[in-house]
Design an enzyme around this catalytic site. Structure first.
Site, PDB file in Angstrom:
ATOM      1  N   ALA A  66     -39.876 -16.907   0.564  1.00 27.54           N
ATOM      2  CA  ALA A  66     -39.975 -16.305  -0.761  1.00 27.54           C
ATOM      3  C   ALA A  66     -39.924 -17.442  -1.772  1.00 27.54           C
ATOM      4  O   ALA A  66     -39.363 -18.507  -1.490  1.00 27.54           O
ATOM      5  CB  ALA A  66     -38.811 -15.350  -0.971  1.00 27.54           C
ATOM      6  N   GLY A 112     -38.993 -15.686   4.165  1.00 29.87           N
ATOM      7  CA  GLY A 112     -39.974 -14.608   4.010  1.00 29.87           C
ATOM      8  C   GLY A 112     -41.264 -14.863   4.783  1.00 29.87           C
ATOM      9  O   GLY A 112     -41.971 -13.921   5.130  1.00 29.87           O
ATOM     10  N   GLU A 115     -40.444 -13.756   8.174  1.00 31.56           N
ATOM     11  CA  GLU A 115     -40.316 -12.291   8.076  1.00 31.56           C
ATOM     12  C   GLU A 115     -41.692 -11.618   7.998  1.00 31.56           C
ATOM     13  O   GLU A 115     -41.904 -10.549   8.574  1.00 31.56           O
ATOM     14  CB  GLU A 115     -39.439 -11.932   6.865  1.00 31.56           C
ATOM     15  CG  GLU A 115     -37.979 -12.298   7.122  1.00 31.56           C
ATOM     16  CD  GLU A 115     -37.105 -12.186   5.882  1.00 31.56           C
ATOM     17  OE1 GLU A 115     -37.458 -12.819   4.857  1.00 31.56           O
ATOM     18  OE2 GLU A 115     -36.086 -11.482   5.917  1.00 31.56           O
ATOM     19  N   GLU A 135     -32.105 -18.885   4.922  1.00 27.61           N
ATOM     20  CA  GLU A 135     -31.501 -18.287   3.725  1.00 27.61           C
ATOM     21  C   GLU A 135     -30.035 -18.642   3.518  1.00 27.61           C
ATOM     22  O   GLU A 135     -29.606 -18.866   2.387  1.00 27.61           O
ATOM     23  CB  GLU A 135     -31.654 -16.751   3.760  1.00 27.61           C
ATOM     24  CG  GLU A 135     -33.056 -16.269   3.434  1.00 27.61           C
ATOM     25  CD  GLU A 135     -33.995 -16.219   4.631  1.00 27.61           C
ATOM     26  OE1 GLU A 135     -33.654 -16.777   5.695  1.00 27.61           O
ATOM     27  OE2 GLU A 135     -35.080 -15.631   4.498  1.00 27.61           O
TER      28      GLU A 135
HETATM   29  N1  COA Z   1     -40.154 -21.470  -2.843  1.00 23.98           N
HETATM   30  C1  COA Z   1     -40.687 -22.150  -3.869  1.00 23.98           C
HETATM   31  N2  COA Z   1     -41.296 -23.322  -3.759  1.00 23.98           N
HETATM   32  C2  COA Z   1     -41.399 -23.839  -2.521  1.00 23.98           C
HETATM   33  C3  COA Z   1     -40.877 -23.178  -1.379  1.00 23.98           C
HETATM   34  C4  COA Z   1     -40.234 -21.934  -1.588  1.00 23.98           C
HETATM   35  N3  COA Z   1     -39.737 -21.222  -0.570  1.00 23.98           N
HETATM   36  N4  COA Z   1     -41.096 -23.954  -0.307  1.00 23.98           N
HETATM   37  C5  COA Z   1     -41.751 -25.039  -0.741  1.00 23.98           C
HETATM   38  N5  COA Z   1     -41.925 -24.972  -2.072  1.00 23.98           N
HETATM   39  C6  COA Z   1     -42.589 -25.960  -2.946  1.00 23.98           C
HETATM   40  C7  COA Z   1     -41.701 -27.155  -3.208  1.00 23.98           C
HETATM   41  O1  COA Z   1     -40.788 -26.860  -4.261  1.00 23.98           O
HETATM   42  C8  COA Z   1     -42.718 -28.186  -3.592  1.00 23.98           C
HETATM   43  O2  COA Z   1     -43.160 -27.927  -4.910  1.00 23.98           O
HETATM   44  P1  COA Z   1     -43.332 -29.136  -5.977  1.00 23.98           P
HETATM   45  O3  COA Z   1     -44.352 -30.042  -5.364  1.00 23.98           O
HETATM   46  O4  COA Z   1     -43.794 -28.458  -7.215  1.00 23.98           O
HETATM   47  O5  COA Z   1     -41.977 -29.781  -6.083  1.00 23.98           O
HETATM   48  C9  COA Z   1     -43.895 -27.858  -2.681  1.00 23.98           C
HETATM   49  O6  COA Z   1     -43.702 -26.508  -2.272  1.00 23.98           O
HETATM   50  C10 COA Z   1     -43.951 -28.725  -1.450  1.00 23.98           C
HETATM   51  O7  COA Z   1     -42.707 -28.634  -0.779  1.00 23.98           O
HETATM   52  P2  COA Z   1     -41.825 -29.903  -0.379  1.00 23.98           P
HETATM   53  O8  COA Z   1     -40.396 -29.428  -0.275  1.00 23.98           O
HETATM   54  O9  COA Z   1     -42.077 -31.040  -1.281  1.00 23.98           O
HETATM   55  O10 COA Z   1     -42.401 -30.222   1.069  1.00 23.98           O
HETATM   56  P3  COA Z   1     -41.648 -30.961   2.260  1.00 23.98           P
HETATM   57  O11 COA Z   1     -42.683 -31.260   3.268  1.00 23.98           O
HETATM   58  O12 COA Z   1     -40.798 -32.065   1.767  1.00 23.98           O
HETATM   59  O13 COA Z   1     -40.644 -29.856   2.875  1.00 23.98           O
HETATM   60  C11 COA Z   1     -40.034 -27.638   3.620  1.00 23.98           C
HETATM   61  C12 COA Z   1     -41.163 -28.703   3.487  1.00 23.98           C
HETATM   62  C13 COA Z   1     -40.681 -26.357   4.128  1.00 23.98           C
HETATM   63  C14 COA Z   1     -38.982 -28.132   4.632  1.00 23.98           C
HETATM   64  C15 COA Z   1     -39.343 -27.413   2.251  1.00 23.98           C
HETATM   65  O14 COA Z   1     -40.379 -27.151   1.281  1.00 23.98           O
HETATM   66  C16 COA Z   1     -38.384 -26.260   2.202  1.00 23.98           C
HETATM   67  O15 COA Z   1     -37.269 -26.382   2.714  1.00 23.98           O
HETATM   68  N6  COA Z   1     -38.779 -25.143   1.555  1.00 23.98           N
HETATM   69  C17 COA Z   1     -37.922 -24.008   1.368  1.00 23.98           C
HETATM   70  C18 COA Z   1     -37.787 -23.225   2.633  1.00 23.98           C
HETATM   71  C19 COA Z   1     -36.843 -22.062   2.429  1.00 23.98           C
HETATM   72  O16 COA Z   1     -35.654 -22.220   2.233  1.00 23.98           O
HETATM   73  N7  COA Z   1     -37.379 -20.854   2.515  1.00 23.98           N
HETATM   74  C20 COA Z   1     -36.618 -19.627   2.421  1.00 23.98           C
HETATM   75  C21 COA Z   1     -36.612 -19.113   1.042  1.00 23.98           C
HETATM   76  S1  COA Z   1     -35.598 -17.679   0.927  1.00 23.98           S
END
Ligand code: COA
Length: 260
Positions: A66, A112, A115, A135
């Site tokens: 999400a 999500g 999910e 989460e």
């Molecule tokens: N919500 C909003 N933005 C998200 C996102 C999310 N769930 N997951 C990734 N993004 C965005 C990042 O903020 C970043 O945006 P920016 O370039 O404007 O800063 C972009 O996507 C790229 O992500 P980034 O974190 O730089 O990539 P990465 O390769 O370093 O890491 C992940 C990849 C998937 C490990 C990391 O993005 C992450 O942990 N995301 C969240 C996962 C999460 O907790 N999901 C559950 C949500 S309830």
């Protein structure tokens, strides 16, 4: 319909829906969930469409969860509404569609994203895919059905560990767990999804929709799945597909199902 956050393409009876926010790793914001609802509904209502494939844009992510930026300031009430609305519009909606939905998990499927993949009827993954429910690392729990569907698919102990650690598993572990059915390279993922879709399409779409309903009944509170199965089994006898399927068998020819 024109979409901003997703792509939806129909070809040869298959709708491929692609979440298309690669710069945000295809995170599900409110607008994307609304568009996904519309695209799934349109595909499901189109009699010519026999299978729906859901995937993510780019090489890195299926859906990274999400959109955290959208709910970071939510109150208790808003949090509850977010989960309820999402489940209604997308996750429960997809699970209960009468058209088969295959998730082609092509990268990160987190929160999500996992999910959504779990709401699909089954899942394939590319070998770079990573799956998890992170989460609790954000101080929240899965809210789009993850606490229910993950234990259904992988068992309670594995689900508890995944939820509590907030860790990610790789594609082969997901296959060992029964979370995905097949693991292939990223190049092979869509061809495999299309190949399985074409195999599904040879069968009666009416019978398949009744089978989806019967299988899902196993996981519904207060519903006796065996009774649902008996009812849907009986209903098949009133369909044109049943007449064609049995007649074709007896005439030693391939069935040409009308889908009615
Ligand atoms: N919500 C909003 N933005 C998200 C996102 C999310 N769930 N997951 C990734 N993004 C965005 C990042 O903020 C970043 O945006 P920016 O370039 O404007 O800063 C972009 O996507 C790229 O992500 P980034 O974190 O730089 O990539 P990465 O390769 O370093 O890491 C992940 C990849 C998937 C490990 C990391 O993005 C992450 O942990 N995301 C969240 C996962 C999460 O907790 N999901 C559950 C949500 S309830």
């Amino acid at each position: 319909m024109q979409y901003e956050n997703i792509l939806s393409e129909n070809e040869n009876g298959i709708t491929t829906i692609t979440v298309n926010r690669p710069s945000k790793l295809n995170a599900l914001n409110k607008a994307t969930i609304g568009e996904l609802h519309e695209a799934f509904k349109a595909a499901n209502n189109d009699e010519a469409i026999k299978v729906i494939i859901i995937t993510g844009s780019g090489e890195k992510a299926f859906v990274a969860g999400a959109d955290i930026s959208e709910f970071a300031n939510f109150s208790v009430e808003n949090g509850g509404k977010l989960a309820a609305k999402g489940q209604e519009l997308l996750f429960d909606f997809v699970e209960n569609l009468s058209t088969p939905v295959i998730a082609a998990v092509n990268g990160f499927a987190l929160g999500g994203g996992l999910e959504l993949a779990m709401a699909a009827h089954f899942r394939l993954a590319s070998d770079n895919a990573k799956m998890g429910l992170p989460e609790v690392s954000l101080g929240v729990i899965p809210g789009y059905g993850g606490t229910q569907r993950l234990p259904q698919l992988v068992g309670k102990g594995r689900a508890m560990e995944m939820v509590m650690t907030a860790g990610m598993i790789d594609a082969n572990t997901a296959k060992d767990y029964g979370l995905v059915n097949h693991v292939v390279t990223q190049e092979e993922l869509m061809p495999l999804a299309l190949k399985i879709a074409s195999k599904i399409m040879r069968n009666s779409s009416v019978a398949i929709s009744k089978a989806i309903n019967a299988v899902n009944a196993n996981f519904k509170d207060g519903v006796n799945g065996f009774e649902t199965e008996i009812e849907e089994f009986g209903n098949c006898f009133g369909t044109e597909d049943f007449k064609e399927g049995t007649t074709a068998f007896l005439e030693k020819r391939k069935a040409d199902f009308p889908g009615k």
